[in-house]
Design a protein around this motif. Structure first.
Motif, mmCIF file in Angstrom:
data_model
loop_
_atom_site.group_PDB
_atom_site.id
_atom_site.type_symbol
_atom_site.label_atom_id
_atom_site.label_comp_id
_atom_site.label_asym_id
_atom_site.label_seq_id
_atom_site.Cartn_x
_atom_site.Cartn_y
_atom_site.Cartn_z
ATOM 1 N N UNK A 96 84.226 -5.129 55.482
ATOM 2 C CA UNK A 96 84.375 -3.672 55.381
ATOM 3 C C UNK A 96 85.401 -3.103 56.363
ATOM 4 N N UNK A 97 85.432 -3.663 57.570
ATOM 5 C CA UNK A 97 86.392 -3.185 58.574
ATOM 6 C C UNK A 97 87.815 -3.509 58.138
ATOM 7 N N UNK A 98 88.012 -4.743 57.665
ATOM 8 C CA UNK A 98 89.351 -5.156 57.238
ATOM 9 C C UNK A 98 89.810 -4.348 56.026
ATOM 10 N N UNK A 99 88.880 -3.983 55.165
ATOM 11 C CA UNK A 99 89.219 -3.189 53.979
ATOM 12 C C UNK A 99 89.603 -1.761 54.379
ATOM 13 N N UNK A 100 88.846 -1.183 55.279
ATOM 14 C CA UNK A 100 89.123 0.188 55.716
ATOM 15 C C UNK A 100 90.478 0.280 56.424
ATOM 16 N N UNK A 101 90.789 -0.726 57.236
ATOM 17 C CA UNK A 101 92.027 -0.691 58.014
ATOM 18 C C UNK A 101 93.245 -1.155 57.222
ATOM 19 N N UNK A 102 93.023 -1.657 56.010
ATOM 20 C CA UNK A 102 94.143 -2.099 55.191
ATOM 21 C C UNK A 102 94.568 -3.531 55.443
ATOM 22 N N UNK A 104 93.037 -6.070 54.390
ATOM 23 C CA UNK A 104 92.889 -6.646 53.062
ATOM 24 C C UNK A 104 92.854 -5.495 52.057
ATOM 25 N N UNK A 105 93.319 -5.761 50.841
ATOM 26 C CA UNK A 105 93.375 -4.686 49.846
ATOM 27 C C UNK A 105 93.149 -5.250 48.439
ATOM 28 N N UNK A 106 92.034 -5.969 48.226
ATOM 29 C CA UNK A 106 91.788 -6.575 46.911
ATOM 30 C C UNK A 106 91.431 -5.524 45.864
ATOM 31 N N UNK A 107 91.655 -5.874 44.616
ATOM 32 C CA UNK A 107 91.248 -4.985 43.517
ATOM 33 C C UNK A 107 89.746 -5.058 43.302
ATOM 34 N N UNK A 108 89.208 -6.277 43.336
ATOM 35 C CA UNK A 108 87.770 -6.511 43.221
ATOM 36 C C UNK A 108 87.284 -7.108 44.525
ATOM 37 N N UNK A 109 86.235 -6.529 45.083
ATOM 38 C CA UNK A 109 85.763 -6.990 46.387
ATOM 39 C C UNK A 109 84.243 -7.033 46.412
ATOM 40 N N UNK A 110 83.746 -8.177 46.835
ATOM 41 C CA UNK A 110 82.300 -8.365 46.964
ATOM 42 C C UNK A 110 81.868 -7.907 48.349
ATOM 43 N N UNK A 111 80.856 -7.048 48.381
ATOM 44 C CA UNK A 111 80.292 -6.590 49.651
ATOM 45 C C UNK A 111 78.885 -7.143 49.818
ATOM 46 N N UNK A 112 78.545 -7.400 51.051
ATOM 47 C CA UNK A 112 77.191 -7.845 51.377
ATOM 48 C C UNK A 112 76.630 -6.934 52.468
ATOM 49 N N UNK A 113 76.870 -5.630 52.281
ATOM 50 C CA UNK A 113 76.410 -4.647 53.243
ATOM 51 C C UNK A 113 77.578 -3.857 53.814
ATOM 52 N N UNK A 335 79.786 -6.429 43.538
ATOM 53 C CA UNK A 335 81.219 -6.205 43.394
ATOM 54 C C UNK A 335 81.537 -4.718 43.316
ATOM 55 N N UNK A 336 82.569 -4.342 44.047
ATOM 56 C CA UNK A 336 83.103 -2.988 44.009
ATOM 57 C C UNK A 336 84.548 -3.070 43.544
ATOM 58 N N UNK A 337 85.063 -1.921 43.089
ATOM 59 C CA UNK A 337 86.460 -1.841 42.716
ATOM 60 C C UNK A 337 87.175 -0.925 43.693
ATOM 61 N N UNK A 338 88.290 -1.372 44.162
ATOM 62 C CA UNK A 338 89.115 -0.609 45.091
ATOM 63 C C UNK A 338 89.572 0.686 44.417
ATOM 64 N N UNK A 339 89.230 1.819 45.004
ATOM 65 C CA UNK A 339 89.609 3.111 44.418
ATOM 66 C C UNK A 339 91.120 3.289 44.366
ATOM 67 N N UNK A 340 91.852 2.587 45.224
ATOM 68 C CA UNK A 340 93.311 2.698 45.246
ATOM 69 C C UNK A 340 94.001 1.625 44.405
#
Length: 488
Positions: A96-102, A104-113, A335-340
């Motif tokens: 989540x931290x890496x996603x927020x800071x950019x 990583x920027x995957x289209x499909x991303x699995x979260x575990x919290x 799985x979530x989808x990147x809003x961007x």
């Protein structure tokens, strides 16, 4: 317009209508995602998931990417699927931290919290419209999936309800005198007797082990002590169950297990890898694993290591009897989808395909020539099949097993799913607004500190009252006031 022109115009409109009608009729047989990309210019879709690493498993994941791409191409959808490596560290924390800071920027991303703050910031896509237009995903959603998506439409996880089911070696269980009494009446006392007999007979150094926390134990014992939901009513107020007398009694029991050498005295430092290793090697006798696929993995590895299958045990019986209550306020993972994302339709096409008939075979049975072979039109599972696990949707829904030769799920795994359904209990919980989340995080940290110290004997059980005072000061009182406005 003259008469001739009018006639030509009418003829043109009629012809156009016929073409459009023909096109509509043809498109009815084509997947909704068809028309994405071209053979020469497929749409790149990036995917990130825990323990799916193209570096450590390049060969098999390369085949998986290719199989998914070819399957979609047959439906007129052309994608270039790229599986990414996760950042180093605890997945649930660093991703989540890496996603927020950019980073990583995957289209499909699995979260575990830790995904909820991202959703509240608008970083995750609302999947509701995609699901509404879907065919495959909608067809294999279970009721708890539908309820969770209605409450929190950013995380999709097509899997059985995530319930931790206790298991142990079937040969050990059958050898214990206490096992019959436990099955007849799985009381807390009879569970204690089972653990004590494992210790006294020298079957395992630690009758119980877990992976750094007590959530797996809670699935067995929470209801017996009266912890029937995340939020319960005590003394006329809605409160989190961590700060109740029921939890105090439960922690006193865990502390007794620890003191008597029945709970792994090293459980705090155990990871899931070292927990499983202790279980397979026989250092520990009793663990809990997620119903279905995880119990299946545990069973297959135990058969490989010790030549025996697992016994599935019931939840403890007391004030109530159930495994952990199922929370449908949101999925805890998925799985979530990147809003961007610039390729949302293509990204959804991948998820939709993996929920369809061909995708279910690929996701659940693995790779042809490795995990199964084709013989006379049947899928014959190989010795390598037990090492495979679904990289998208763990559910058995949508999988046609009539042409499968072999065991997709072991008997203990099926028994664990049956037990999860039999001892099901719905949870009571709410999604807190963003301003209250830091308070709840601090409260949870406080609970982990005190509960761990009480179990290990660093603090006496009487310190639980001190914990409740600090809990309420840290936000418990304020959140209880909020809960009163939400829960009637």
């Amino acid at each position: 317009m003259n008469k001739k022109g009018l006639v030509l115009c009418i003829v043109f409109l009629l012809c156009a209508g016929m073409v459009m009608a023909a096109g509509s009729k043809e498109s009815a047989t084509v997947p909704a995602t068809a028309g994405i990309g071209t053979p020469d210019k497929p749409v790149t879709v990036t995917y990130l998931c825990k323990d799916v690493d193209p570096v450590t498993d390049a060969q098999q994941l390369g085949i998986l990417e290719k199989d998914i791409e070819e399957g979609l191409a047959k439906q007129g959808t052309y994608v270039d699927l790229v599986i990414l490596s996760a950042p180093t560290g605890s997945y649930a924390t660093v991703v989540p931290i890496a996603f927020r800071t950019g980073q990583i920027n995957p289209d499909l991303i699995y979260f575990q919290g830790n995904d909820q703050p991202l959703a509240q910031e608008g970083l995750l896509e609302d999947l509701t419209p995609y699901i509404e237009k879907s065919t495959n995903v909608k067809a294999i959603m279970a009721d708890h999936n539908k309820a969770a998506m209605k409450n929190y439409p950013y995380l999709l996880w097509l899997a059985p309800a995530r319930v931790q089911i206790p298991v142990m070696r079937s040969d050990w269980f059958a050898s214990l005198q206490s096992s019959k009494a436990l099955l007849a009446n799985p009381s807390v006392d009879n569970y204690y007797a089972l653990f004590k007999e494992i210790k006294d007979k020298g079957l395992a150094k630690w009758p119980i082990t877990t992976d750094g926390g007590i959530l797996k134990l809670d699935s067995v014992f929470n209801h017996a002590f009266g912890i029937t939901a995340t939020i319960i009513k005590e003394n006329g107020k809605w409160v989190y169950s961590q700060a109740t007398d029921a939890t105090k009694n439960k922690l006193a029991f865990y502390a007794k297990l620890y003191k008597d050498g029945l709970l792994d005295n090293e459980y705090v430092t155990k990871t899931w890898e070292t927990m499983e290793q202790a279980f397979y090697e026989g250092t520990a006798g009793f663990v809990a694993g997620t119903a279905g696929d995880v119990v299946n993995v545990y069973n297959n590895k135990m058969k490989e290591a010790q030549g025996v299958e697992l016994a599935v045990l019931p939840p403890a019986k007391g004030v109530s009897q159930a495994y952990q209550s199922i929370d449908v306020t949101k999925e805890s993972r998925g799985f979530a989808m990147n809003a961007d994302s610039k390729v949302k339709d293509a990204a959804w096409a991948v998820l939709e395909y993996m929920a369809g008939p061909e995708g279910r075979i690929l996701d659940k049975l693995g790779l042809e020539g490795i995990h199964y072979t084709m013989e006379n039109g049947k899928y014959v599972l190989t010795k390598q099949f037990p090492s495979w696990w679904a990289k998208f949707w763990p559910t058995m829904n949508g999988l046609d097993t009539s042409k499968v030769v072999g065991e997709v799920l072991s008997s203990p795994a099926i028994a664990s799913l049956d037990a999860a359904a039999k001892y099901f209990a719905p949870d009571t919980n709410v999604l807190l607004p963003e301003d209250l989340l830091p308070l709840k995080d601090a409260m949870d940290k406080l609970y982990r500190e005190y509960s761990t110290d009480i179990i290990r004997g660093v603090r006496p059980i009487s310190d639980f009252d001190e914990f409740v005072t600090k809990w309420n000061a840290a936000g418990g009182t304020r959140i209880s006031d909020y809960l009163a406005t939400v829960l009637k």
